[in-house]
Design an enzyme around this catalytic site. Structure first.
Site, PDB file in Angstrom:
ATOM      1  N   SER A 112     -11.233   0.463  -8.907  1.00  0.00           N
ATOM      2  CA  SER A 112     -10.117  -0.487  -9.444  1.00  0.00           C
ATOM      3  C   SER A 112     -10.788  -1.981  -9.637  1.00  0.00           C
ATOM      4  CB  SER A 112      -9.109  -0.567  -8.329  1.00  0.00           C
ATOM      5  OG  SER A 112      -9.443  -0.936  -7.276  1.00  0.00           O
ATOM      6  N   HIS A 133     -10.345   4.232 -14.839  1.00  0.00           N
ATOM      7  CA  HIS A 133      -9.523   3.696 -13.726  1.00  0.00           C
ATOM      8  C   HIS A 133      -8.255   4.062 -13.988  1.00  0.00           C
ATOM      9  CE1 HIS A 133      -7.440   0.182 -11.709  1.00  0.00           C
ATOM     10  NE2 HIS A 133      -7.438   1.156 -10.922  1.00  0.00           N
ATOM     11  N   GLU A 145      -7.585   2.647 -17.501  1.00  0.00           N
ATOM     12  CA  GLU A 145      -8.510   1.674 -18.220  1.00  0.00           C
ATOM     13  C   GLU A 145      -9.890   2.349 -18.122  1.00  0.00           C
ATOM     14  OE1 GLU A 145      -7.150  -2.777 -16.514  1.00  0.00           O
ATOM     15  OE2 GLU A 145      -8.296  -1.302 -15.015  1.00  0.00           O
TER      16      GLU A 145
END
Length: 389
Positions: A112, A133, A145
């Site tokens: 993250s 992510h 992401e």
């Protein structure tokens, strides 16, 4: 999938539900057993709601192979790592994957906030390494992401984007930076509300109530932090403070709670109590004055906008990608850049100028905002701002 914790299990579930065969790999047999139970529980929930037949659930579950053996990874084409957020551990995992997997296999990390390039440098194939992510809980949250490291090939980003779409997720490709897009912007706004809490001596409960009552976010920042885990929130805040400075300093309270092992929902106590909910009634402070409520709304929305603007200015992601990410990954009703456009960029600039005088340099209007105001690009009312209308 490497790592059979909650995130690893949820991602494996998502792959299986898309009818994609997956190996869920962990060195801990107990973790694999817990992952099996978790995935069966999630699938049973869909069966109970009539969204999945028992036969289809068994067919999907059979797509997952639970394994503690390296040999089960020899022919995989994509490996996604979801082990704890420690760089040394992730590099160790990537070195092992690099040794085991076929030469063209993609190595992706679910980190993250940590550097994809640092992980890639632990391998002999940095061009095949990227971030992927997912957001908690990964079996329901739509955003993914996709993060490019310094050496990542475009076809790797394209493949992970298509894979995300196969999972019925919303992929957003971003460049590497500490915190990427969503966690960076969320952590900036979280630091601001924690600063507000300390300075005004108000409760987490009342701040959360103002945020949700005014539809600024789907849940209050303190409820969200408790759900994610205060240890994770603390680690991310420290990482981002080291990278970007004191606008990410969350104040002493978060660290004190972590030190006391009050980590939120998973330990039964964080900003709120989850073992004795009646104790939360005592969290309410004196009612907010209208001025306090107005100030909190301004500080939350402007901190969110300003970090989004910085991400945009640094070329980490496009305005469209930033706003999609914040809507799909953080549940904001409107992306922060589109919200500024709708308010009027001249209005936002004037607001930030006043807040800078009152609250300090962290509210200095960002360069991209100043440039647009000087050019008369004021958002929706002039048909051009961060977006064209």
């Amino acid at each position: 999938m490497v790592g059979a914790g909650t995130m690893g299990a949820d991602i494996a579930y998502s792959l299986a539900m898309a009818n994609i065969p997956v190996v869920l790999r962990d060195v801990d047999e107990n973790a694999l057993q817990r992952a099996q139970e978790h995935i069966r529980h999630v699938m049973q929930g869909r069966v109970d709601k009539g969204r999945l037949s028992p036969q289809e659930a068994e067919k999907r579950f059979a797509q997952i192979r639970f394994s503690a053996q390296d040999k089960d990874l020899y022919d995989v084409s994509v490996a996604i790592e979801a082990v704890p957020e420690k760089m040394a551990l992730k590099q160790q995992v990537f070195r092992e994957l690099d040794r085991i997997l076929p030469p063209l296999a993609i190595l992706a990390s679910n980190t993250s906030a940590l550097s994809i390039s640092e992980m890639a440098n632990a391998t002999t194939r940095p061009e095949r390494v990227a971030g992927m992510h997912f957001f908690y809980p990964a079996h329901t949250m739509k955003l993914v992401e996709i993060i490019a490291g310094d050496s990542t090939d475009q076809d790797v980003l394209d493949t992970l984007t298509r894979l995300s779409e196969e999972l019925r997720k919303i992929p957003v490709v971003v460049k590497e930076c500490p915190g990427f897009v969503v966690n960076r912007i969320l952590t900036a706004s979280m630091a601001e509300v924690m600063r507000f809490k300390a300075e005004h001596h108000v409760s987490a409960h009342d701040i959360d109530a103002v945020i949700t009552k005014n539809h600024l976010a789907p849940m209050g920042p303190f409820v969200l932090a408790d759900a994610l885990g205060l240890d994770i929130a603390w680690d991310v805040a420290n990482t981002l403070q080291k990278a970007y400075g004191d606008r990410f300093y969350p104040g002493p309270e978060l660290g004190e709670l972590v030190q006391q092992h009050h980590l939120g929902v998973k330990t039964g106590q964080g900003f709120y109590s989850y073992t004795t909910p009646e104790a939360n009634a005592s969290l309410k402070s004196a009612p907010f004055t209208p001025e306090q409520e107005h100030d909190l709304i301004d500080q939350f929305t402007m901190a969110t906008f300003m970090e989004a603007a910085r991400v945009f200015e640094e070329g980490i992601a496009s305005a469209r990608s930033i706003d999609i990410a914040m809507r799909a990954g953080a549940g904001l009703p409107t992306g922060p850049l589109a919200l500024a456009d709708s308010m009027g960029l001249d209005v936002v600039y004037e607001k930030l100028t006043k807040m800078t005088k009152r609250l300090g340099e962290r509210f200095t209007p960002p360069a991209s905002l100043k440039e647009r105001v000087e050019r008369g690009q004021l958002g929706v009312k002039t048909s051009r701002g961060y977006f064209n209308y």
